[in-house]
Design a protein around this motif. Sequence first.
Motif, PDB file in Angstrom:
ATOM      1  N   GLU A  96       0.831  -1.206   0.000  1.00  0.00           N
ATOM      2  CA  GLU A  96       0.000   0.000   0.000  1.00  0.00           C
ATOM      3  C   GLU A  96       0.868   1.260   0.000  1.00  0.00           C
ATOM      4  OE1 GLU A  96      -2.960  -0.140   3.117  1.00  0.00           O
ATOM      5  OE2 GLU A  96      -3.561  -2.171   2.540  1.00  0.00           O
ATOM      6  N   ILE A  97       1.939   1.240   0.770  1.00  0.00           N
ATOM      7  CA  ILE A  97       2.839   2.399   0.795  1.00  0.00           C
ATOM      8  C   ILE A  97       3.528   2.550  -0.555  1.00  0.00           C
ATOM      9  CG2 ILE A  97       4.947   3.343   1.822  1.00  0.00           C
ATOM     10  CD1 ILE A  97       3.990   2.256   4.512  1.00  0.00           C
ATOM     11  N   ASN A  98       3.901   1.435  -1.171  1.00  0.00           N
ATOM     12  CA  ASN A  98       4.504   1.472  -2.506  1.00  0.00           C
ATOM     13  C   ASN A  98       3.565   2.142  -3.500  1.00  0.00           C
ATOM     14  OD1 ASN A  98       6.990   0.743  -3.612  1.00  0.00           O
ATOM     15  ND2 ASN A  98       6.709  -1.394  -3.039  1.00  0.00           N
ATOM     16  N   GLU A  99       2.287   1.793  -3.426  1.00  0.00           N
ATOM     17  CA  GLU A  99       1.292   2.414  -4.305  1.00  0.00           C
ATOM     18  C   GLU A  99       1.169   3.901  -4.006  1.00  0.00           C
ATOM     19  OE1 GLU A  99      -2.204   0.032  -3.649  1.00  0.00           O
ATOM     20  OE2 GLU A  99      -1.382  -1.672  -4.762  1.00  0.00           O
ATOM     21  N   ALA A 100       1.221   4.256  -2.730  1.00  0.00           N
ATOM     22  CA  ALA A 100       1.148   5.670  -2.347  1.00  0.00           C
ATOM     23  C   ALA A 100       2.362   6.435  -2.864  1.00  0.00           C
ATOM     24  CB  ALA A 100       1.030   5.794  -0.830  1.00  0.00           C
ATOM     25  N   ILE A 101       3.516   5.784  -2.883  1.00  0.00           N
ATOM     26  CA  ILE A 101       4.723   6.425  -3.424  1.00  0.00           C
ATOM     27  C   ILE A 101       4.547   6.678  -4.919  1.00  0.00           C
ATOM     28  CG2 ILE A 101       7.179   6.050  -3.961  1.00  0.00           C
ATOM     29  CD1 ILE A 101       7.400   4.617  -1.222  1.00  0.00           C
ATOM     30  N   ALA A 102       3.997   5.701  -5.617  1.00  0.00           N
ATOM     31  CA  ALA A 102       3.758   5.865  -7.056  1.00  0.00           C
ATOM     32  C   ALA A 102       2.800   7.027  -7.305  1.00  0.00           C
ATOM     33  CB  ALA A 102       3.214   4.577  -7.647  1.00  0.00           C
ATOM     34  N   GLU A 103       1.750   7.101  -6.500  1.00  0.00           N
ATOM     35  CA  GLU A 103       0.789   8.202  -6.642  1.00  0.00           C
ATOM     36  C   GLU A 103       1.442   9.536  -6.286  1.00  0.00           C
ATOM     37  OE1 GLU A 103      -2.717   7.315  -4.349  1.00  0.00           O
ATOM     38  OE2 GLU A 103      -2.979   5.380  -5.366  1.00  0.00           O
ATOM     39  N   ALA A 104       2.296   9.540  -5.278  1.00  0.00           N
ATOM     40  CA  ALA A 104       2.976  10.774  -4.872  1.00  0.00           C
ATOM     41  C   ALA A 104       3.869  11.301  -5.984  1.00  0.00           C
ATOM     42  CB  ALA A 104       3.806  10.534  -3.604  1.00  0.00           C
ATOM     43  N   ASP A 107       1.870  13.518  -8.033  1.00  0.00           N
ATOM     44  CA  ASP A 107       1.279  14.622  -7.279  1.00  0.00           C
ATOM     45  C   ASP A 107       2.121  15.883  -7.461  1.00  0.00           C
ATOM     46  OD1 ASP A 107      -0.007  16.213  -5.449  1.00  0.00           O
ATOM     47  OD2 ASP A 107       0.550  15.034  -3.696  1.00  0.00           O
ATOM     48  N   ALA A 108       1.574  16.881  -8.100  1.00  0.00           N
ATOM     49  CA  ALA A 108       2.331  18.090  -8.422  1.00  0.00           C
ATOM     50  C   ALA A 108       2.676  18.952  -7.216  1.00  0.00           C
ATOM     51  CB  ALA A 108       1.552  18.929  -9.436  1.00  0.00           C
ATOM     52  N   ASP A 109       1.818  18.991  -6.192  1.00  0.00           N
ATOM     53  CA  ASP A 109       2.067  19.907  -5.076  1.00  0.00           C
ATOM     54  C   ASP A 109       2.935  19.313  -3.956  1.00  0.00           C
ATOM     55  OD1 ASP A 109       0.360  18.213  -3.736  1.00  0.00           O
ATOM     56  OD2 ASP A 109      -1.180  19.711  -3.339  1.00  0.00           O
ATOM     57  N   GLY A 110       3.280  18.038  -4.038  1.00  0.00           N
ATOM     58  CA  GLY A 110       4.158  17.429  -3.042  1.00  0.00           C
ATOM     59  C   GLY A 110       3.480  17.010  -1.759  1.00  0.00           C
ATOM     60  N   ALA A 111       2.186  17.252  -1.635  1.00  0.00           N
ATOM     61  CA  ALA A 111       1.468  16.883  -0.407  1.00  0.00           C
ATOM     62  C   ALA A 111       1.442  15.372  -0.221  1.00  0.00           C
ATOM     63  CB  ALA A 111       0.046  17.443  -0.436  1.00  0.00           C
ATOM     64  N   GLN A 118       5.484  10.757   6.177  1.00  0.00           N
ATOM     65  CA  GLN A 118       4.970  10.650   7.542  1.00  0.00           C
ATOM     66  C   GLN A 118       4.537   9.214   7.845  1.00  0.00           C
ATOM     67  OE1 GLN A 118       5.081  13.049  10.016  1.00  0.00           O
ATOM     68  NE2 GLN A 118       4.567  11.265  11.239  1.00  0.00           N
ATOM     69  N   GLN A 119       3.928   8.560   6.881  1.00  0.00           N
ATOM     70  CA  GLN A 119       3.531   7.157   7.048  1.00  0.00           C
ATOM     71  C   GLN A 119       4.760   6.295   7.347  1.00  0.00           C
ATOM     72  OE1 GLN A 119       1.269   6.248   3.387  1.00  0.00           O
ATOM     73  NE2 GLN A 119       0.151   4.790   4.639  1.00  0.00           N
ATOM     74  N   LEU A 120       5.821   6.513   6.588  1.00  0.00           N
ATOM     75  CA  LEU A 120       7.052   5.741   6.786  1.00  0.00           C
ATOM     76  C   LEU A 120       7.652   6.011   8.163  1.00  0.00           C
ATOM     77  CD1 LEU A 120       8.664   6.034   3.249  1.00  0.00           C
ATOM     78  CD2 LEU A 120       7.741   3.967   4.312  1.00  0.00           C
ATOM     79  N   LYS A 121       7.610   7.259   8.572  1.00  0.00           N
ATOM     80  CA  LYS A 121       8.126   7.623   9.894  1.00  0.00           C
ATOM     81  C   LYS A 121       7.317   6.921  10.990  1.00  0.00           C
ATOM     82  CE  LYS A 121       9.692  11.668  12.390  1.00  0.00           C
ATOM     83  NZ  LYS A 121       9.863  13.095  12.390  1.00  0.00           N
ATOM     84  N   LEU A 164      12.054   1.840   0.793  1.00  0.00           N
ATOM     85  CA  LEU A 164      10.909   2.676   0.424  1.00  0.00           C
ATOM     86  C   LEU A 164      11.239   4.158   0.591  1.00  0.00           C
ATOM     87  CD1 LEU A 164       7.908   0.646   1.907  1.00  0.00           C
ATOM     88  CD2 LEU A 164       8.615   0.818  -0.492  1.00  0.00           C
ATOM     89  N   LYS A 165      11.973   4.498   1.639  1.00  0.00           N
ATOM     90  CA  LYS A 165      12.377   5.899   1.846  1.00  0.00           C
ATOM     91  C   LYS A 165      13.251   6.383   0.693  1.00  0.00           C
ATOM     92  CE  LYS A 165      13.051   7.266   6.457  1.00  0.00           C
ATOM     93  NZ  LYS A 165      13.871   7.149   7.668  1.00  0.00           N
ATOM     94  N   HIS A 166      14.191   5.538   0.260  1.00  0.00           N
ATOM     95  CA  HIS A 166      15.057   5.919  -0.871  1.00  0.00           C
ATOM     96  C   HIS A 166      14.233   6.084  -2.145  1.00  0.00           C
ATOM     97  CE1 HIS A 166      18.785   5.789   1.262  1.00  0.00           C
ATOM     98  NE2 HIS A 166      18.588   4.538   1.661  1.00  0.00           N
ATOM     99  N   GLN A 167      13.270   5.223  -2.315  1.00  0.00           N
ATOM    100  CA  GLN A 167      12.376   5.317  -3.465  1.00  0.00           C
ATOM    101  C   GLN A 167      11.607   6.644  -3.410  1.00  0.00           C
ATOM    102  OE1 GLN A 167       9.992   1.798  -3.864  1.00  0.00           O
ATOM    103  NE2 GLN A 167       8.565   2.773  -5.262  1.00  0.00           N
TER     104      GLN A 167
END
Length: 172
Positions: A96-104, A107-111, A118-121, A164-167
């Motif tokens: 799920e986090i991997n998918e969120a990274i792909a979506e991020a 994401d143009a605004d970086g949110a 924050q999820q990873l933290k 995942l953080k490096h990704q």
Amino acid sequence: MEYFELFEIPVQLEVDKKTLRAKYLELSRKYHPDYFANASAPEQQEALDATAGLNKAFKTLGNREDTIRYVLQQKGLLVDDEKYALSPDFLMEMLEINEAIAEAGMDADGAGKAAVAQQLKNWEHEIYEPVAQIVASYHDGVTTEKELLQVKEYFYRKKYLERLKHQLDGIS
């Protein structure tokens, strides 16, 4: 030479940085190649080898994750290139986090990137919490193998999170 023996400190999973640094400086002066400038070639090589070993030991013991890896390897519980199987539940969460990274990445605004960071933290904190006491109070010969296997599980989960953080960091 065994790193803890070299630094004359007990085997531990969390090394006091101040003590480590003080001993490192002391040993650096003792083995510094400049002090062997007039020595024979074999003695000069010994000094270089000792300094290289000292630097490697200092780097390892100065980083908690590297220290954990080192101790687990010394105990025969961690092998290089081991194919360790993480739990399916953990892997589903990471998917799920991997998918969120792909979506991020889209994401143009970086949110989205900030939210995933924050999820990873949060995950880092969550996976460390169960082993924090073991890491802090580790005593060679007293801490059980079962406890060390919990630390091993943490180690591999942390490695996964680091990838995942490096990704995530690779996203512009």
